[in-house]
Scaffold this active site. Sequence first.
Site, PDB file in Angstrom:
ATOM      1  N   HIS A  88     -40.369 -19.925 -13.403  1.00 11.52           N
ATOM      2  CA  HIS A  88     -40.191 -21.569 -13.887  1.00 11.52           C
ATOM      3  C   HIS A  88     -40.643 -21.342 -15.371  1.00 11.52           C
ATOM      4  O   HIS A  88     -41.779 -20.571 -15.519  1.00 11.52           O
ATOM      5  CB  HIS A  88     -40.771 -22.279 -13.097  1.00 11.52           C
ATOM      6  N   GLU A 160     -31.909 -23.321 -16.289  1.00 12.97           N
ATOM      7  CA  GLU A 160     -32.852 -24.845 -16.876  1.00 12.97           C
ATOM      8  C   GLU A 160     -32.992 -24.649 -18.391  1.00 12.97           C
ATOM      9  O   GLU A 160     -34.056 -23.908 -18.561  1.00 12.97           O
ATOM     10  CB  GLU A 160     -34.188 -24.781 -15.993  1.00 12.97           C
TER      11      GLU A 160
HETATM   12  P1  PGA Z   1     -37.329 -32.173 -14.886  1.00 12.58           P
HETATM   13  O1  PGA Z   1     -37.960 -30.754 -14.177  1.00 12.58           O
HETATM   14  O2  PGA Z   1     -36.445 -32.867 -13.463  1.00 12.58           O
HETATM   15  O3  PGA Z   1     -38.665 -33.162 -14.477  1.00 12.58           O
HETATM   16  O4  PGA Z   1     -36.903 -32.320 -15.967  1.00 12.58           O
HETATM   17  C1  PGA Z   1     -36.850 -29.832 -13.647  1.00 12.58           C
HETATM   18  C2  PGA Z   1     -37.656 -28.518 -13.452  1.00 12.58           C
HETATM   19  O5  PGA Z   1     -38.918 -28.180 -14.284  1.00 12.58           O
HETATM   20  O6  PGA Z   1     -37.407 -27.657 -12.437  1.00 12.58           O
END
Ligand code: PGA
Length: 242
Positions: A88, A160
């Site tokens: 992540h 992401e």
């Molecule tokens: P968020 O985070 O939905 O709070 O933007 C997504 C993530 O970091 O997996």
Amino acid sequence: MENKKLVVANLKMYLSTSDIATYLKKIAPLERQNVIFCPTSIYLPYFVGHGYGVGIQNVAATELGAYTGEVSAIQAAGLGVQYAILGHSERRQYFGETNAQIHQKIIQCLRAKMTPIVCIGETAEEYQKQQTKEVLKQQIIACFRDLPAEAISKVIIAYEPIWAIGTGKIPRNEEITEIASEIKHIVVEKFHCHMIPVLYGGSIKCSNIEQLENIKNIDGYLIGKASTTEEFFRLLEVVYYK
Ligand code: PGA
């Protein structure tokens, strides 16, 4: 036909111990096998065995041993945890996690028969310089290095964009479509693996989920902040029942 999309709730470190008790009561009626809850590690045992998927937010790059503060994939799997979020951007940014470590963590998860959910994404600067595809390609190649196709076929990728996490900004649908297809294509071309699932994550909310649902080539969502609030149940309604 029933929507088979995966919804991964990344609870990060948002909920306190008393919040977790309330949260568990709220999610109890959910029967969706396709929803995966990823709480802080110490709360994992509360989530296991209720019909929904359970994932850990990180694992150690090594197996068992003298690694104070770490949790290994084999330990999590022993509790009944089936998934692990790896790489992540918050782990990369705040804890200096590298693609080489993520590679080791993927190996640990696969050995423990857990499904890795490997996060990749570009920074705002890389996005502006139109380097997204190249950055993602490098991340995929470094994370999957030397892994056989059979191993990679068990992995899920979460796209992401770092600039979209927690900011309220998301890419346009056409951009996500193009990137998801590029990710699938890279995996097939470089690792001779079949197409693996690709999730989108970053600022998913009720205000954008209907728009995201028009994207045809993503296999689900990784939801952070909104998965810790009432909004999550409305999001699930849109994804599974609309
Ligand atoms: P968020 O985070 O939905 O709070 O933007 C997504 C993530 O970091 O997996």
